[in-house]
Design a protein around this motif. Structure first.
Motif, short mmCIF file in Angstrom:
data_model
loop_
_atom_site.label_atom_id
_atom_site.label_comp_id
_atom_site.label_asym_id
_atom_site.label_seq_id
_atom_site.Cartn_x
_atom_site.Cartn_y
_atom_site.Cartn_z
N LEU A 153 0.84 -1.21 0.00
CA LEU A 153 0.00 0.00 0.00
C LEU A 153 0.87 1.25 0.00
N TYR A 154 1.90 1.23 0.84
CA TYR A 154 2.76 2.40 0.97
C TYR A 154 3.83 2.46 -0.11
N GLY A 155 4.43 1.32 -0.42
CA GLY A 155 5.55 1.31 -1.36
C GLY A 155 5.14 1.42 -2.81
N CYS A 156 3.90 1.01 -3.13
CA CYS A 156 3.45 1.04 -4.53
C CYS A 156 2.21 1.89 -4.73
N GLY A 157 1.64 2.43 -3.65
CA GLY A 157 0.46 3.29 -3.78
C GLY A 157 -0.79 2.54 -4.20
N LEU A 158 -0.88 1.27 -3.82
CA LEU A 158 -2.05 0.48 -4.21
C LEU A 158 -3.24 0.76 -3.30
#
Length: 306
Positions: A153-158
């Motif tokens: 969620l944080y590292g890829c903005g999913l």
């Protein structure tokens, strides 16, 4: 009471939104409810419910009466603006099919409301969240799973739905992922090394057999992991860290965007990474970043402190 002709027209528009616009099921249901409420008001307001004639005769006064009725029921300005948008979309479609001019509806202005800005976490808080999430579960594989999801969620903005829609065939994660987001819109998302490592650590501990078509992230009993499980583990972590209630799975996505912008990321590029259909949605992050700068200025500048 909505007439059969109006019900059929509404069903046709929803089918159009679903088939040609790729609208998600929940979005279609919200649109259907909003427009059905408007049509029911028209039928009661004019004392008629037969055919499509009431649609053609709608006036500016009718639109004002509907909006006043909705506000009297306690509908918020934000919800009313959403309903008006759905009604306008329906009118554009039906007016083109039936050959009438929908000016009275399309010219109606949405009520003004204060847009909620995203509430991102500070970089150190986002990192602490990932670390603390991994400490919540007794089972090592579940702890690794939770950390992997939040890292994505944080590292890829999913979005949480996007992370949980990944399948076993997507692992080991490549350098880029093809993500299908809202409305079926596809985008390419770079995968950072920590996200790949977190998923690998989870899979090394995963205790169930898995087929390529099955979900990548699984629940304690082997079924597909649901978003509520991720929300609950983040709730526990945020309470331990003393973070606000806004520290949700979606806040991790907001943090991804805001931290990229702070680091000098291009707004158009961030729009693509997030899968926003409109740049105006992404521009909310510029307001967040500006607000933070103003807070720092007010706290540190000698003149600002008086």
């Amino acid at each position: 009471m909505i007439s059969p002709a109006l019900r059929d027209a509404l069903a046709g528009w929803i089918d159009h939104m679903r088939a040609l616009r790729g609208a998600a099921p929940k979005t279609c249901e919200a649109y259907r409810a909003d427009v059905a409420g408007f049509l029911a008001f028209l039928a009661q307001h004019h004392g008629e419910s037969q055919g499509l004639a009431p649609l053609v005769r709608v006036t500016v006064s009718d639109m004002r009466a509907w909006m006043a009725h909705e506000r009297s029921r306690g509908v918020s300005a934000r919800s009313l603006a959403r309903a008006l948008s759905a009604v306008k979309g329906f009118y554009r479609w039906i007016a083109e099919r039936e050959g009438f001019e929908p000016t009275a509806v399309l010219s109606t202005r949405a009520p003004k409301f204060q847009k909620k800005l995203p509430r991102p976490l500070a970089p150190e808080a986002a990192t602490a969240m990932i670390e603390r999430v991994e400490l919540q579960a007794r089972e090592p594989w579940i702890a690794a799973r939770d950390a992997a999801v939040v890292t994505l969620l944080y590292g890829c903005g999913l979005r949480i739905s996007e992370a949980l829609s990944l399948t076993r065939a997507d692992a080991p994660l490549p350098e880029t992922l093809r993500i299908r987001g809202k409305g079926g819109k596809e985008r390419i998302v770079p995968v950072i090394a920590p996200a790949r490592d977190a998923v690998e650590a989870y899979l090394e501990l995963f205790p169930f057999p898995s087929e390529p078509h099955e979900p990548l992230f699984r629940g304690a009993r082997g079924g597909a992991l649901g978003p509520r499980a991720v929300q609950k583990v983040m709730e526990a972590a945020r309470l331990q860290l003393g973070l606000p209630a806004t520290a949700t799975p979606h806040a991790m996505r907001h943090s991804f965007a805001t931290h990229l912008l702070t680091a000098g990321g291009d707004l158009r590029a961030i729009q693509e990474l997030l899968g926003h259909a409109s740049l105006s949605t992404t521009q909310a992050y510029t307001a967040v970043d500006t607000a933070r700068l103003l807070e720092v200025y007010a706290a540190a500048h000698p003149r600002a402190r008086g």
